[in-house]
Design an enzyme around this catalytic site. Structure first.
Site, mmCIF file in Angstrom:
data_model
loop_
_atom_site.group_PDB
_atom_site.id
_atom_site.type_symbol
_atom_site.label_atom_id
_atom_site.label_comp_id
_atom_site.label_asym_id
_atom_site.label_seq_id
_atom_site.Cartn_x
_atom_site.Cartn_y
_atom_site.Cartn_z
ATOM 1 N N ASP A 24 0.775 -1.246 0.000
ATOM 2 C CA ASP A 24 0.000 0.000 0.000
ATOM 3 C C ASP A 24 0.805 1.293 0.000
ATOM 4 O O ASP A 24 0.407 2.283 0.619
ATOM 5 C CB ASP A 24 -0.973 0.022 1.182
ATOM 6 C CG ASP A 24 -1.897 -1.178 1.216
ATOM 7 O OD1 ASP A 24 -2.001 -1.886 0.197
ATOM 8 O OD2 ASP A 24 -2.505 -1.420 2.262
ATOM 9 N N LYS A 84 -6.680 -4.798 -3.591
ATOM 10 C CA LYS A 84 -7.365 -5.491 -2.503
ATOM 11 C C LYS A 84 -8.324 -4.538 -1.802
ATOM 12 O O LYS A 84 -8.139 -3.323 -1.828
ATOM 13 C CB LYS A 84 -6.357 -6.064 -1.508
ATOM 14 C CG LYS A 84 -5.520 -5.010 -0.792
ATOM 15 C CD LYS A 84 -4.430 -5.651 0.065
ATOM 16 C CE LYS A 84 -3.609 -4.645 0.807
ATOM 17 N NZ LYS A 84 -4.297 -3.925 1.867
ATOM 18 N N CYS A 118 -2.636 -2.616 7.658
ATOM 19 C CA CYS A 118 -2.385 -3.569 6.578
ATOM 20 C C CYS A 118 -1.116 -4.394 6.765
ATOM 21 O O CYS A 118 -1.103 -5.587 6.480
ATOM 22 C CB CYS A 118 -2.387 -2.844 5.236
ATOM 23 S SG CYS A 118 -3.996 -2.105 4.854
#
Length: 191
Positions: A24, A84, A118
């Protein structure tokens, strides 16, 4: 690349056993992360080192429609990125779904953002799947220091191995005096 040392500790990273996953590091998320320049620079060092040594690399993007794509210095090294919606990236990669920690690449090195969301959820899910997980503490970040600190403690308490960028690169390298070592030294020092 050096020969495998049979007396080498299984706690150390090895080129033959590792994968690198960047989580990310995206256009709209990166700028709000504390020390984002350091996080980005260390992710790039890891990617350059992995490319030099032949360590497979992967990247995940959290809701790219809202948070934008992976930033360019990272995207340059990882052409295919998995989108995702789940915070954990563990389901985003075929090698997690179809493989197991029994294959030769049982070590997963994680970098990216955010430490307590995450990165943490990916690490814990990969541990549950049987992988050995290493989180690169100077290549991850959050918006707030307390989240970073508590996230790191929770990761360590769960059995995730905490390493730095240089630890990962030089564990992969194993020996000095080689052309690969010279390349990694240039990556680390930026010269």
């Amino acid at each position: 690349m050096s020969e495998v040392n049979l007396n080498r500790s299984p706690e150390l990273l090895s080129v033959q056993s590792s994968r690198l996953v960047i989580i990310d590091v995206q256009e709209r998320l990166l700028p709000v992360i504390a020390s984002h320049d350091t996080v980005l620079a260390n992710c790039v060092k890891l990617l350059k080192g992995a490319a030099c040594l032949g360590v497979p690399t992967f990247a995940a993007e959290q809701y790219p429609k809202g948070l934008g794509p992976t930033v360019e210095p990272i995207a340059e090294f990882v052409a295919e990125r998995s989108a995702k919606m789940r915070f954990s990236a563990s389901e985003a990669f075929d090698w997690v779904r179809t493989g197991s920690a029994e294959d030769s690449r049982h070590q997963v090195v994680l970098a990216g953002i955010e430490t307590h969301v995450c990165v943490l959820q990916t690490a814990l899910d990969l541990l549950t799947a049987g992988f050995d997980v290493y989180v690169v503490v100077d290549a991850i970040g959050t918006r707030f220091a307390i989240d970073h600190e508590v996230g790191l403690r929770r990761l360590a308490d769960a059995g995730v191995r905490l390493v730095t960028t240089e630890m990962a690169l030089f564990e992969w390298c194993e020996v000095a005096g080689t052309d690969v070592f010279k390349q990694l030294s240039k990556i680390v020092t930026g010269r």
